[in-house]
Design an enzyme around this catalytic site. Structure first.
Site, PDB file in Angstrom:
ATOM      1  N   SER A 130       0.865  -1.186   0.000  1.00  8.68           N
ATOM      2  CA  SER A 130       0.000   0.000   0.000  1.00  8.68           C
ATOM      3  C   SER A 130       0.897   1.230   0.000  1.00  8.68           C
ATOM      4  O   SER A 130       2.056   1.143   0.443  1.00  8.68           O
ATOM      5  CB  SER A 130      -0.845  -0.017   1.283  1.00  8.68           C
ATOM      6  OG  SER A 130      -1.409   1.257   1.531  1.00  8.68           O
ATOM      7  N   TYR A 143      -2.494   0.157  10.576  1.00  7.15           N
ATOM      8  CA  TYR A 143      -2.453  -0.396   9.210  1.00  7.15           C
ATOM      9  C   TYR A 143      -1.076  -0.148   8.589  1.00  7.15           C
ATOM     10  O   TYR A 143      -0.454  -1.068   8.041  1.00  7.15           O
ATOM     11  CB  TYR A 143      -3.560   0.252   8.382  1.00  7.15           C
ATOM     12  CG  TYR A 143      -3.612  -0.139   6.918  1.00  7.15           C
ATOM     13  CD1 TYR A 143      -4.024  -1.409   6.523  1.00  7.15           C
ATOM     14  CD2 TYR A 143      -3.272   0.776   5.919  1.00  7.15           C
ATOM     15  CE1 TYR A 143      -4.099  -1.754   5.176  1.00  7.15           C
ATOM     16  CE2 TYR A 143      -3.346   0.443   4.576  1.00  7.15           C
ATOM     17  CZ  TYR A 143      -3.758  -0.822   4.203  1.00  7.15           C
ATOM     18  OH  TYR A 143      -3.825  -1.161   2.860  1.00  7.15           O
ATOM     19  N   LYS A 147       1.935  -2.662   7.018  1.00  6.77           N
ATOM     20  CA  LYS A 147       2.403  -2.605   5.625  1.00  6.77           C
ATOM     21  C   LYS A 147       3.909  -2.324   5.558  1.00  6.77           C
ATOM     22  O   LYS A 147       4.600  -2.855   4.695  1.00  6.77           O
ATOM     23  CB  LYS A 147       1.596  -1.553   4.848  1.00  6.77           C
ATOM     24  CG  LYS A 147       0.122  -1.954   4.655  1.00  6.77           C
ATOM     25  CD  LYS A 147      -0.020  -3.253   3.863  1.00  6.77           C
ATOM     26  CE  LYS A 147      -1.449  -3.553   3.452  1.00  6.77           C
ATOM     27  NZ  LYS A 147      -1.581  -4.780   2.640  1.00  6.77           N
ATOM     28  N   THR A 176     -12.594  -0.342  -3.936  1.00  8.73           N
ATOM     29  CA  THR A 176     -13.043  -1.643  -3.423  1.00  8.73           C
ATOM     30  C   THR A 176     -13.867  -1.400  -2.171  1.00  8.73           C
ATOM     31  O   THR A 176     -13.954  -0.280  -1.673  1.00  8.73           O
ATOM     32  CB  THR A 176     -11.839  -2.533  -3.020  1.00  8.73           C
ATOM     33  OG1 THR A 176     -11.219  -1.943  -1.872  1.00  8.73           O
ATOM     34  CG2 THR A 176     -10.825  -2.694  -4.127  1.00  8.73           C
TER      35      THR A 176
HETATM   36  N1  LIG Z   1      -8.493  -0.693  -1.576  1.00  8.33           N
HETATM   37  C1  LIG Z   1      -7.443   0.095  -1.484  1.00  8.33           C
HETATM   38  O1  LIG Z   1      -7.522   1.333  -1.607  1.00  8.33           O
HETATM   39  C2  LIG Z   1      -6.062  -0.491  -1.262  1.00  8.33           C
HETATM   40  C3  LIG Z   1      -4.957   0.335  -1.506  1.00  8.33           C
HETATM   41  C4  LIG Z   1      -3.688  -0.176  -1.295  1.00  8.33           C
HETATM   42  C5  LIG Z   1      -3.523  -1.470  -0.862  1.00  8.33           C
HETATM   43  N2  LIG Z   1      -4.608  -2.256  -0.628  1.00  8.33           N
HETATM   44  C6  LIG Z   1      -4.370  -3.624  -0.173  1.00  8.33           C
HETATM   45  O2  LIG Z   1      -4.866  -4.505  -1.167  1.00  8.33           O
HETATM   46  C7  LIG Z   1      -5.286  -5.730  -0.581  1.00  8.33           C
HETATM   47  C8  LIG Z   1      -6.717  -6.029  -1.030  1.00  8.33           C
HETATM   48  O3  LIG Z   1      -7.554  -4.980  -0.575  1.00  8.33           O
HETATM   49  P1  LIG Z   1      -9.042  -4.761  -1.123  1.00  8.33           P
HETATM   50  O4  LIG Z   1      -9.233  -3.313  -1.199  1.00  8.33           O
HETATM   51  O5  LIG Z   1      -9.295  -5.632  -2.296  1.00  8.33           O
HETATM   52  O6  LIG Z   1      -9.840  -5.271   0.179  1.00  8.33           O
HETATM   53  P2  LIG Z   1     -11.308  -5.911   0.352  1.00  8.33           P
HETATM   54  O7  LIG Z   1     -12.185  -5.541  -0.762  1.00  8.33           O
HETATM   55  O8  LIG Z   1     -11.713  -5.574   1.746  1.00  8.33           O
HETATM   56  O9  LIG Z   1     -10.985  -7.469   0.274  1.00  8.33           O
HETATM   57  C9  LIG Z   1     -10.203  -8.060   1.289  1.00  8.33           C
HETATM   58  C10 LIG Z   1     -10.019  -9.518   0.981  1.00  8.33           C
HETATM   59  O10 LIG Z   1      -9.213 -10.089   2.032  1.00  8.33           O
HETATM   60  C11 LIG Z   1      -9.828 -11.309   2.454  1.00  8.33           C
HETATM   61  N3  LIG Z   1      -9.515 -11.555   3.858  1.00  8.33           N
HETATM   62  C12 LIG Z   1      -9.545 -10.656   4.882  1.00  8.33           C
HETATM   63  N4  LIG Z   1      -9.248 -11.279   6.035  1.00  8.33           N
HETATM   64  C13 LIG Z   1      -9.012 -12.585   5.735  1.00  8.33           C
HETATM   65  C14 LIG Z   1      -8.668 -13.731   6.503  1.00  8.33           C
HETATM   66  N5  LIG Z   1      -8.501 -13.684   7.830  1.00  8.33           N
HETATM   67  N6  LIG Z   1      -8.512 -14.917   5.861  1.00  8.33           N
HETATM   68  C15 LIG Z   1      -8.701 -14.998   4.535  1.00  8.33           C
HETATM   69  N7  LIG Z   1      -9.020 -13.955   3.748  1.00  8.33           N
HETATM   70  C16 LIG Z   1      -9.181 -12.764   4.348  1.00  8.33           C
HETATM   71  C17 LIG Z   1     -11.322 -11.075   2.201  1.00  8.33           C
HETATM   72  O11 LIG Z   1     -11.945 -12.325   1.994  1.00  8.33           O
HETATM   73  P3  LIG Z   1     -13.177 -12.903   2.855  1.00  8.33           P
HETATM   74  O12 LIG Z   1     -13.995 -11.767   3.335  1.00  8.33           O
HETATM   75  O13 LIG Z   1     -13.846 -13.835   1.893  1.00  8.33           O
HETATM   76  O14 LIG Z   1     -12.475 -13.624   3.938  1.00  8.33           O
HETATM   77  C18 LIG Z   1     -11.322 -10.289   0.903  1.00  8.33           C
HETATM   78  O15 LIG Z   1     -11.272 -11.141  -0.207  1.00  8.33           O
HETATM   79  C19 LIG Z   1      -5.127  -5.539   0.934  1.00  8.33           C
HETATM   80  O16 LIG Z   1      -3.906  -6.084   1.358  1.00  8.33           O
HETATM   81  C20 LIG Z   1      -5.089  -4.026   1.094  1.00  8.33           C
HETATM   82  O17 LIG Z   1      -4.377  -3.642   2.260  1.00  8.33           O
HETATM   83  C21 LIG Z   1      -5.886  -1.789  -0.833  1.00  8.33           C
END
Ligand SMILES: NC(=O)c1ccc[n+]([C@@H]2O[C@H](COP(=O)([O-])OP(=O)(O)OC[C@H]3O[C@@H](n4cnc5c(N)ncnc54)[C@H](OP(=O)(O)O)[C@@H]3O)[C@@H](O)[C@H]2O)c1
Length: 227
Positions: A130, A143, A147, A176
């Protein structure tokens, strides 16, 4: 005939992970990681080359059973993550622990269990980090700390495992469910067009894992382009 390579994508039930699964599926047999069995089944219906791999990544016994079936792995993409925010003053130890447990410890433990399978395939590990893993802002400490720590993990893994490529990807805000919750927490209006599309982050993952064998894309920073 060469075997189809195998990719495990965590967090594939939605968001960035679902987009990564879509972009890899034409070339890989994809294991779809996540806890939400219904969402994973839906994803698998859309992707004939993919199948659910349901496990709570913080349940290390279940993780042991789920990884035991994998003896060769070409690509491991860590997309699962949580973002619980709070100032230092207001964040209880449980908040720091939850971020660190999913965003760091589970990433390390899953990779550790899969090292023999990754070595066997001269595989590639991609960690979705991130912008908060490069520079931490106020109110994001628990958070951002997770990271920063997972960046250190990726750097160490790259240095220790010379048959495995390791890429850290640092996306800015991406459209997301996680981002919707963060914007609600900040009390702001959600405007999807202000953020990166999950597909754009997935394209960076594909670029990293498709790099020619002589090239190692170690870090990629992606920011939303407002123009
Ligand atoms: N969105 C942003 O702006 C952004 C920016 C930079 C980085 N990121 C990073 O990108 C990655 C994906 O983020 P996203 O935005 O796609 O998030 P999201 O929409 O909230 O999805 C999170 C995913 O993580 C899974 N998850 C969470 N806890 C879990 C656990 N204990 N065991 C197994 N699976 C788990 C969830 O699956 P289930 O609910 O099915 O368990 C879901 O598929 C993360 O690492 C986040 O920090 C996001």
């Amino acid at each position: 005939m060469t075997e189809t390579p195998i990719a495990l994508v965590t967090g594939a039930s939605r968001g960035i992970g679902a987009a990564v699964a879509h972009v890899l599926e034409p070339s890989y047999r994809v294991l779809l990681g996540g806890r939400d069995a219904d969402a994973l089944a839906k994803r698998a219906e859309e992707l004939p080359g993919a199948r659910p791999w349901p496990v709570d990544l913080t349940d290390f016994e279940a993780l042991g059973r789920a990884t035991a079936e994998i003896d060769r792995l070409d690509v491991l993409v860590h997309c699962a993550g949580v973002a619980e925010l709070g100032t230092v003053e207001r964040s209880a130890p449980s908040v720091w622990r939850r971020n660190l447990e999913v965003n760091l410890v589970a990433v390390v433990e899953l990779t550790r269990r899969l090292l023999p399978a990754l070595r066997a395939a001269h595989g590639h590990v991609v960690v979705i980090n991130s912008g908060q893993g490069l520079s931490a802002r106020e109110g994001w400490g628990p958070y951002a700390a997770s990271k920063f720590a997972v960046r250190a993990f990726a750097d160490v893994l790259r240095a220790e495992e010379n048959t495995i490529r390791v890429t850290s990807i640092f996306p800015g805000r991406t459209d997301t469910e996680m981002q919707r919750e963060l914007i609600a927490h900040e009390g702001r209006e959600y405007a999807p067009g202000d953020y990166l599309r999950p597909d754009s982050v997935a394209a960076a993952v594909l670029a990293a894992v498709s790099a020619t064998p002589d090239a190692h894309l170690t870090e990629l920073v992606i920011r939303p382009n407002p123009h």
